[in-house]
Design a protein around this motif. Sequence first.
Motif, PDB file in Angstrom:
ATOM      1  N   LEU A   1     -12.232  22.532  -5.715  1.00  0.00           N
ATOM      2  CA  LEU A   1     -10.834  22.964  -5.839  1.00  0.00           C
ATOM      3  C   LEU A   1     -10.726  24.481  -5.741  1.00  0.00           C
ATOM      4  N   ARG A   2     -11.605  25.183  -6.418  1.00  0.00           N
ATOM      5  CA  ARG A   2     -11.539  26.649  -6.420  1.00  0.00           C
ATOM      6  C   ARG A   2     -11.862  27.204  -5.035  1.00  0.00           C
ATOM      7  N   ASP A   3     -13.017  26.858  -4.494  1.00  0.00           N
ATOM      8  CA  ASP A   3     -13.448  27.429  -3.222  1.00  0.00           C
ATOM      9  C   ASP A   3     -12.457  27.106  -2.104  1.00  0.00           C
ATOM     10  N   SER A   4     -11.946  25.875  -2.098  1.00  0.00           N
ATOM     11  CA  SER A   4     -11.021  25.490  -1.032  1.00  0.00           C
ATOM     12  C   SER A   4      -9.746  26.322  -1.090  1.00  0.00           C
ATOM     13  N   ALA A   5      -9.249  26.606  -2.300  1.00  0.00           N
ATOM     14  CA  ALA A   5      -8.046  27.431  -2.424  1.00  0.00           C
ATOM     15  C   ALA A   5      -8.303  28.847  -1.922  1.00  0.00           C
ATOM     16  N   LEU A   6      -9.479  29.404  -2.225  1.00  0.00           N
ATOM     17  CA  LEU A   6      -9.798  30.757  -1.778  1.00  0.00           C
ATOM     18  C   LEU A   6      -9.944  30.820  -0.266  1.00  0.00           C
ATOM     19  N   VAL A   7     -10.519  29.795   0.329  1.00  0.00           N
ATOM     20  CA  VAL A   7     -10.684  29.769   1.778  1.00  0.00           C
ATOM     21  C   VAL A   7      -9.331  29.631   2.476  1.00  0.00           C
ATOM     22  N   ILE A   8      -8.489  28.732   1.987  1.00  0.00           N
ATOM     23  CA  ILE A   8      -7.163  28.581   2.595  1.00  0.00           C
ATOM     24  C   ILE A   8      -6.345  29.855   2.401  1.00  0.00           C
TER      25      ILE A   8
ATOM     26  N   GLU B   1     -11.160  17.853 -12.354  1.00  0.00           N
ATOM     27  CA  GLU B   1     -12.395  17.680 -11.596  1.00  0.00           C
ATOM     28  C   GLU B   1     -12.767  19.004 -10.916  1.00  0.00           C
ATOM     29  N   THR B   2     -14.037  19.293 -10.886  1.00  0.00           N
ATOM     30  CA  THR B   2     -14.499  20.523 -10.251  1.00  0.00           C
ATOM     31  C   THR B   2     -14.521  20.396  -8.742  1.00  0.00           C
ATOM     32  N   ARG B   3     -14.977  19.231  -8.248  1.00  0.00           N
ATOM     33  CA  ARG B   3     -15.167  19.064  -6.811  1.00  0.00           C
ATOM     34  C   ARG B   3     -15.018  17.592  -6.437  1.00  0.00           C
ATOM     35  N   PHE B   4     -14.820  17.361  -5.132  1.00  0.00           N
ATOM     36  CA  PHE B   4     -14.683  16.021  -4.577  1.00  0.00           C
ATOM     37  C   PHE B   4     -15.534  15.938  -3.316  1.00  0.00           C
TER      38      PHE B   4
ATOM     39  N   SER C   1     -20.599  20.061 -13.964  1.00  0.00           N
ATOM     40  CA  SER C   1     -19.914  20.711 -15.086  1.00  0.00           C
ATOM     41  C   SER C   1     -18.416  20.432 -14.991  1.00  0.00           C
ATOM     42  N   ARG C   2     -17.930  19.620 -15.903  1.00  0.00           N
ATOM     43  CA  ARG C   2     -16.518  19.260 -15.965  1.00  0.00           C
ATOM     44  C   ARG C   2     -16.106  19.210 -17.433  1.00  0.00           C
ATOM     45  N   PRO C   3     -14.824  19.494 -17.730  1.00  0.00           N
ATOM     46  CA  PRO C   3     -13.697  19.830 -16.857  1.00  0.00           C
ATOM     47  C   PRO C   3     -13.706  21.302 -16.464  1.00  0.00           C
ATOM     48  N   GLN C   4     -12.903  21.604 -15.446  1.00  0.00           N
ATOM     49  CA  GLN C   4     -12.730  22.981 -14.996  1.00  0.00           C
ATOM     50  C   GLN C   4     -11.255  23.160 -14.627  1.00  0.00           C
ATOM     51  N   HIS C   5     -10.665  24.278 -15.071  1.00  0.00           N
ATOM     52  CA  HIS C   5      -9.212  24.406 -14.980  1.00  0.00           C
ATOM     53  C   HIS C   5      -8.720  25.553 -14.100  1.00  0.00           C
ATOM     54  N   ASP C   6      -9.597  26.230 -13.392  1.00  0.00           N
ATOM     55  CA  ASP C   6      -9.103  27.315 -12.539  1.00  0.00           C
ATOM     56  C   ASP C   6      -8.571  26.808 -11.201  1.00  0.00           C
ATOM     57  N   GLY C   7      -9.082  25.662 -10.733  1.00  0.00           N
ATOM     58  CA  GLY C   7      -8.715  25.153  -9.414  1.00  0.00           C
ATOM     59  C   GLY C   7      -7.237  24.899  -9.210  1.00  0.00           C
TER      60      GLY C   7
END
Length: 489
Positions: free
Chosen positions: A70-77, A150-153, A165-171
């Motif tokens: 979730l985090r990395d995808s938002a930064l890339v977009i 969820e951290t990733r999918f 490592s879950r949960p994560q809330h920055d995404g």
Amino acid sequence: MVPADPAFDAWMAEEYAVATTAMLRSVSPTGLVRVRDAFGQVIAPKRGSVVASPAPGFYDPNPDYFFHWLRDSALVIDALLLLIAEGSVSRDALSHVDDFVAFSLALGALDGAELAQRRDYRDKVAPQFQKYLRTEEELAAVSGESILAETRFNPDGTLDVIRWSRPQHDGPALRALTVMRREAMAPAPAAGCRRAMADLLRADLDFTCRHWQDPCFDLWEEVFGHHYYTRRVQAAALAAGAAWAAALGDRHRSARYRTAADALGEALAGHWKADAGCYAAHLGRTEADGGPGADPDIAVVLAVLHAKADADAHSISDPGVQATLARLEAIFAGDYPINRTADGALAPAMGRYRGDIYGSGGAYYFATLAAAEFYYRLAAAVRGGRPIRATRDNAVFLERMPGFPRLAPERELGSTTDERRAMVAALLAKGDRFMATVRRYTPASGELSEQFDQCTGEQTSAKDLAWSYAAFITACAARSRLLRLMATA
């Protein structure tokens, strides 16, 4: 005027083009298939997914980053939006953003309880890898709003069944910021896309508003507690979300988001540690959590950059953030052998925090690029008329800036045209020194991994990390904007 360096400018342009092409390979990578034999998985990415790295790896030694974080995808977009705005790629690329929104909405409909009940995924996993699977109880709890923790999918739009490592809330907060930036761009999204964006924004912002007080794992997925990075991007998302909701006439949501954003601002103030001279990246961690403690962390610098915060508290203008960056520079200058042998034209290669043992425990491209972007953006703020406040907290930061005015307690630097010019030139030069460091440790191909070794400078960890390319794009764009400002009267 900025002294011309044709070789440096040519490298920047070449690497910008390489980074653009390479990052886009991670966006909607539908031509790739990842066979994860140990887990019996064949992953065919869907449109709208973003893989953190398209390169195969299975901790051999390169890690497996073929996931949609979730985090990395938002930064890339977000970096893609910048490329579109700058005219570096066609506006046709906005279709990737539409697909990203649709893919993100589909993730919200996943049901871990159904998957746990079927259990068929377990039968495909090799016996020696069964221990790495999530428990059925954990999976069964993943449905509805908890999906957003969820951290990733998997990039095929399925749940990740591997322990992490879950949960994560920055995404959700980062994704909301990215979607709101797309909404503000021309051309306006089509009606159907706008409705989808609104649905995703309400889900992400409501989740952030309800759960900002809950502890979670940090952006490094190592420490459980309350984190400066998470709180800073949450505060930014909710503040922007309050204005977005108000514009739609949703006064109730707007008020709730604003109240939470203000509370997060107060919580962020509690991260300042005067005795350490920096913002603490984590609060509320337990001894069992491991990971970094009170030492400074590049996550603080990344937080203000990703929040696009240029003014006031918890921004590039915050003396405490400047002090945190100065401490990090000093730490890595002494800790990394490649920095101890570097010449004066280079700034320190930057890592995440002292004592990092992940991968080679080395320098990170996105950390070093973050330092460059910080100085470029601070220079642009000064060029635009924003002074830098000299305090005891940022004294070391300012003392290390050749060409800055002599210090005086609580003085605002940049009150005259001559001061501003000198400060802008010094900040630009400092940013360029970090870029020169990246140049030194970038191979001729222009490929950027996750790390480069602190002793040899050789690339390590994940190859073709999309975040590394996104960080280069945003730093380069910040420099270009600064030069345009400096060229105006």
